[in-house]
Design an enzyme around this catalytic site. Structure first.
Site, mmCIF file in Angstrom:
data_model
loop_
_atom_site.group_PDB
_atom_site.id
_atom_site.type_symbol
_atom_site.label_atom_id
_atom_site.label_comp_id
_atom_site.label_asym_id
_atom_site.label_seq_id
_atom_site.Cartn_x
_atom_site.Cartn_y
_atom_site.Cartn_z
ATOM 1 N N MET A 26 22.542 -12.181 -7.145
ATOM 2 C CA MET A 26 22.396 -12.788 -8.455
ATOM 3 C C MET A 26 20.945 -13.195 -8.680
ATOM 4 O O MET A 26 20.323 -13.777 -7.793
ATOM 5 C CB MET A 26 23.213 -14.089 -8.555
ATOM 6 N N GLY A 50 22.448 -16.098 -5.634
ATOM 7 C CA GLY A 50 23.662 -15.407 -5.197
ATOM 8 C C GLY A 50 24.027 -15.953 -3.828
ATOM 9 O O GLY A 50 23.161 -16.067 -2.955
ATOM 10 N N ASN A 73 33.387 -26.066 0.213
ATOM 11 C CA ASN A 73 32.996 -27.424 -0.171
ATOM 12 C C ASN A 73 34.201 -28.183 -0.726
ATOM 13 O O ASN A 73 35.317 -27.657 -0.763
ATOM 14 C CB ASN A 73 31.805 -27.392 -1.143
ATOM 15 N N THR A 108 32.436 -28.893 3.663
ATOM 16 C CA THR A 108 31.163 -29.581 3.478
ATOM 17 C C THR A 108 31.328 -30.642 2.390
ATOM 18 O O THR A 108 32.039 -30.449 1.402
ATOM 19 C CB THR A 108 30.029 -28.602 3.117
ATOM 20 N N ASP A 153 24.935 -22.876 0.738
ATOM 21 C CA ASP A 153 24.524 -21.558 1.265
ATOM 22 C C ASP A 153 23.535 -21.722 2.413
ATOM 23 O O ASP A 153 23.564 -20.961 3.382
ATOM 24 C CB ASP A 153 23.900 -20.707 0.157
ATOM 25 N N SER A 212 16.796 -28.356 2.375
ATOM 26 C CA SER A 212 16.823 -27.521 1.163
ATOM 27 C C SER A 212 17.010 -28.325 -0.122
ATOM 28 O O SER A 212 16.526 -27.933 -1.178
ATOM 29 C CB SER A 212 17.915 -26.447 1.280
ATOM 30 N N GLY A 245 15.186 -25.163 -6.564
ATOM 31 C CA GLY A 245 15.474 -23.763 -6.283
ATOM 32 C C GLY A 245 16.380 -23.607 -5.082
ATOM 33 O O GLY A 245 16.742 -24.590 -4.428
HETATM 34 O O1 RIB Z 1 25.468 -21.267 -4.349
HETATM 35 C C1 RIB Z 1 24.395 -21.189 -5.223
HETATM 36 C C2 RIB Z 1 24.357 -19.876 -5.897
HETATM 37 O O2 RIB Z 1 25.537 -19.755 -6.657
HETATM 38 C C3 RIB Z 1 23.237 -19.671 -6.874
HETATM 39 O O3 RIB Z 1 22.081 -19.128 -6.299
HETATM 40 C C4 RIB Z 1 23.854 -18.776 -7.924
HETATM 41 O O4 RIB Z 1 23.337 -17.499 -7.906
HETATM 42 C C5 RIB Z 1 25.347 -18.793 -7.646
HETATM 43 O O5 RIB Z 1 25.787 -17.620 -7.135
HETATM 44 NA NA NA Z 2 16.935 -26.738 -3.203
#
Ligand code: RIB
Ligand code: NA
EC number: 2.7.1.15
Length: 298
Positions: free
Chosen positions: A1, A29, A175, A211, A245, A277, A282
């Site tokens: 994404m 993504g 989560n 989480t 992520d 993070s 971002g």
């Molecule tokens: O988990 C975060 C992600 O979820 C974002 O980067 C967005 O692309 C969505 O897929």
């Molecule tokens: Na961040």
């Protein structure tokens, strides 16, 4: 994404227009974020996915290459656009996301078969739900058949998740809101997470991690004692997008590099990686590199 991110004081209500103060485009993504976090910690990674034959897709492939991710199994569809995520982040660092999966949905068995040599030789396979669920399930099964450890992240969650996903997951990691949707019970504190974890574990996975953002996570294992709460140190959060992520990417790194480490310890370290993070805006750009983390995490 590709992430199209607007920062605004708060999330808008239905029908409302509000002013935001910053806009940026980033690489996102869930699967890609997880892969990039693992790569940033030093894991050897390959991505199996599909982007469009468009500007976003070309740029995305270059992004993988920049991080040393193997792109042999990154396809480009000519009949669908690269997936896009519209993201709004408020001043508290919370977010709301709409994804249009586009080319991601065209990843199927044919592509998985081409990737079999990479999947079967991996130490860990990580899957999510931003592609067709059947493709994810098939990939998890291919990994299991080859004794490759699997992490499944049921995100974005679907209420009627095929129960085979549980059996195909060594680690089932989600989560609070995903756990809530999957169990049908509220998950807003550690107690409720313990209960949800037990419930998900019963469905057949090797272990469950739920989480909980600033409250850390709960770890439940089929072979083991009671579920355990893994706390995390508090940090000032600027943008929590993709923190889950970062956690999963780090978890995959630890499973691959320290296979005998207790899951609870891996989760504790992954919490610390994800904690870094959230302190910058971002997703991938905020994920720490190994060299920027304390040596005791390795
Ligand atoms: O988990 C975060 C992600 O979820 C974002 O980067 C967005 O692309 C969505 O897929
Ligand atoms: Na961040």
């Amino acid at each position: 994404m590709t992430d199209l991110v607007s920062q605004a004081p708060r999330l808008p209500k239905a029908g409302e227009t509000i002013h935001g103060h910053k806009f940026f485009i980033g690489f996102g993504g869930k699967g890609a974020n997880q892969c990039i976090q693992a790569a940033r910690l030093g894991a050897k990674t390959a991505m199996v996915c599909k982007v469009g034959k468009d500007f976003f897709g070309d740029n995305y492939i270059q992004n993988f290459k920049d991080y040393g991710v193997n792109t042999d199994f990154v396809g480009q569809a000519s009949d669908a656009a690269t997936g896009a995520a519209s993201i709004i982040v408020n001043d508290a660092g919370d977010n709301a996301i709409v994804i249009v999966a586009g080319a991601n949905m065209l990843l199927g068995s044919e592509e998985l078969h081409k990737a079999l040599p990479a999947i079967s030789h991996a130490k860990v396979l990580v899957c999510q739900l931003e592609i067709s669920p059947q493709t994810s399930l098939q990939a998890l099964r291919m990994a299991q058949e080859n004794k490759v450890k699997t992490i499944f992240n049921p995100a974005p969650a679907i209420p009627d998740l095929d129960t085979d996903f549980y059996r195909a997951s060594d680690v089932f990691c989600c989560n609070e809101s995903e756990a809530e949707l999957l169990t049908g019970s509220p998950v807003s504190n550690v107690e409720e997470a313990h209960r949800a974890g037990q419930e998900l574990l019963k469905r057949g996975c090797g272990s469950v991690i739920i989480t909980l953002g600033p409250q850390g996570c709960v770890v439940v294992e089929a072979q083991g004692s009671a579920s355990r709460h893994v706390q995390t140190t508090s940090v000032k959060s600027v943008d929590t997008t993709g923190a889950g992520d970062s956690f999963i990417g780090a978890l995959a790194f630890y499973m691959a590099h320290y296979p005998t480490m207790p899951l609870e310890e891996m989760a504790c370290r992954a919490n610390q990686v994800a904690g870094v993070s959230v302190q910058t805006v971002g997703t991938q750009t905020s994920y720490p590199l190994k060299k920027h983390l304390p040596a005791e995490l390795f």
